[in-house]
Design an enzyme around this catalytic site. Sequence first.
Site, short mmCIF file in Angstrom:
data_model
loop_
_atom_site.label_atom_id
_atom_site.label_comp_id
_atom_site.label_asym_id
_atom_site.label_seq_id
_atom_site.Cartn_x
_atom_site.Cartn_y
_atom_site.Cartn_z
N HIS A 28 0.83 -1.20 0.00
CA HIS A 28 0.00 0.00 0.00
C HIS A 28 0.87 1.26 0.00
O HIS A 28 1.04 1.93 1.02
CB HIS A 28 -0.94 -0.01 1.20
CG HIS A 28 -2.12 -0.92 1.01
ND1 HIS A 28 -2.90 -1.38 2.06
CD2 HIS A 28 -2.65 -1.46 -0.11
CE1 HIS A 28 -3.85 -2.15 1.58
NE2 HIS A 28 -3.72 -2.22 0.27
N GLU A 66 -5.78 -7.83 3.87
CA GLU A 66 -5.22 -8.89 4.71
C GLU A 66 -6.31 -9.61 5.48
O GLU A 66 -6.30 -10.84 5.59
CB GLU A 66 -4.18 -8.32 5.69
CG GLU A 66 -3.56 -9.42 6.55
CD GLU A 66 -2.63 -8.89 7.63
OE1 GLU A 66 -2.51 -9.55 8.68
OE2 GLU A 66 -2.02 -7.81 7.43
N SER A 80 -2.40 0.52 6.44
CA SER A 80 -2.85 0.32 7.82
C SER A 80 -1.75 0.66 8.81
O SER A 80 -1.97 1.40 9.77
CB SER A 80 -3.30 -1.14 8.01
OG SER A 80 -3.61 -1.40 9.36
#
EC number: 1.17.7.4
Length: 316
Positions: free
Chosen positions: A41, A126, A228
């Site tokens: 990401h 995930e 995240s």
Amino acid sequence: MDVLLANPRGFCAGVDRAIEIVKRAIETLGAPIYVRHEVVHNRFVVDDLKQRGAIFVEELDEVPDDATVIFSAHGVSQAVRQEAERRGLKVFDATCPLVTKVHFEVARHCRAGRDVVLIGHAGHPEVEGTMGQWSRERGAGTIYLVEDIEQVATLDVRQPDNLAYTTQTTLSVDDTMGIIEALRARYPAMQGPRHDDICYATQNRQDAVRDLARQCDLVLVVGSPNSSNSNRLSELARRDGVESYLIDNASEIDPAWIVGKQHIGLTAGASAPQVLVDGVLERLRELGAAGVSELEGEPESMVFALPKELRLRLVS
């Protein structure tokens, strides 16, 4: 005004491996190479890989027959693996080995007929991949997702005496411990993993940002908004009472943020490359930063092996 650099910061072993898999697949097999979901990401990394010949897709039905596809570092469900096998796609798996460890835990509990509580964020790839390790064919248990401590009070599991938990690897360590404690209070027989599921790199970077927060009046975290672990770093700094911002690159720095600041902390999420940190440092110097120093931190030497075929192709 001075700048303190967190240590460690930036790429972890799982991210390094995932990016290298894409690069080597393109070099050895030729473009295009399809990648299911952003391999990590970070916008800069994804754009760089696109320029090299990677095509990013969200579902396998976007991948042509006879193509090569790479699964992202976040992992995929069993259904995705089965679809790729059914279609005969050539697959390289860039799933972080620490995520794979969690997948094995879920599959083991499923085979044993246990219910499983997964602590994580709904919609994160995930979590979707880990939830997808459970299947009715594998066992009689059920998997539940818990996002915060409030949800523990309303959780209704089928087998309270035959229950286990596991976690997303990139969560806030403190938040996760609170959820685990609440789960254990409600389900004393609940089993846990042999070792924590939150990965070493997540833990180390959270410890490092707290060191920054104790010494700085502003903390900048380099990372993309869909990362995240990067979001958790900025949240931790703010929770410790320090102004903090998550930025993709130097262009997002607002000069007003540094007015009156004496000590600026700088770190990067596990999917953010050093080149972006260097760009932020250059911008901070333009805005008046006089010195840069680096805090001591936990050394990291972890390296994850590449798929055998890509290792062999390198020397052939």
